[in-house]
Design a protein around this motif. Structure first.
Motif: not given
Length: 135
Positions: A13-32
């Motif tokens: 959760m921290g990685a996705v919240l802290c990285s704008a690049e990770l938040r752009k990926s729909t796969t990462n949103i689902l993983i979050f």
């Protein structure tokens, strides 16, 4: 195992919240979304399970409403976790097998709607159980 699950989900959760690049990926949103559900399982549900094991059944006999809340919350969160895994599998399938279609359908907005629907499904599955406790 409980600590590893808790820490692992916090890191995701921290990685996705802290990285704008990770938040752009729909796969990462689902993983979050999956990490949030699993975090709630490890942080809330498993904590009460540990209390039940250490203190015994008498703890929940004293706090019947808490027992009902934990049971309802467990069902909601576990169902949401399973739906999130299914959404992730569908996301990967469409990305691999229907790549041209994937770009048109999978947007961040659509993925956020699917995540909200995953939580709604978890809640709706628990409605008959909650109705039985209320009546």
């Amino acid at each position: 195992a409980l600590l590893c699950l808790f820490v692992g989900n916090v890191l995701i959760m921290g990685a996705v919240l802290c990285s704008a690049e990770l938040r752009k990926s729909t796969t990462n949103i689902l993983i979050f979304n999956l990490a949030v559900a699993d975090f709630l399982v490890s942080g809330v549900i498993d904590s009460f399970m540990a209390v039940g094991v250490l203190v015994g059944k008498s703890f929940f006999d004293k706090y019947v409403s808490l027992c009902h809340f934990v049971a309802a919350f467990c069902l909601i969160v576990c169902e949401t976790s399973m739906v999130s895994i299914a959404l992730l599998a569908c996301n990967r399938y469409v990305h691999i097998c229907h790549h041209s279609f994937y770009k048109r359908v999978n947007s961040v907005r659509n993925t956020l709607v699917l995540c909200a629907l995953a939580w709604l499904v978890g809640i709706l599955i628990d409605v008959p159980n909650l109705a039985g406790k209320i009546c």
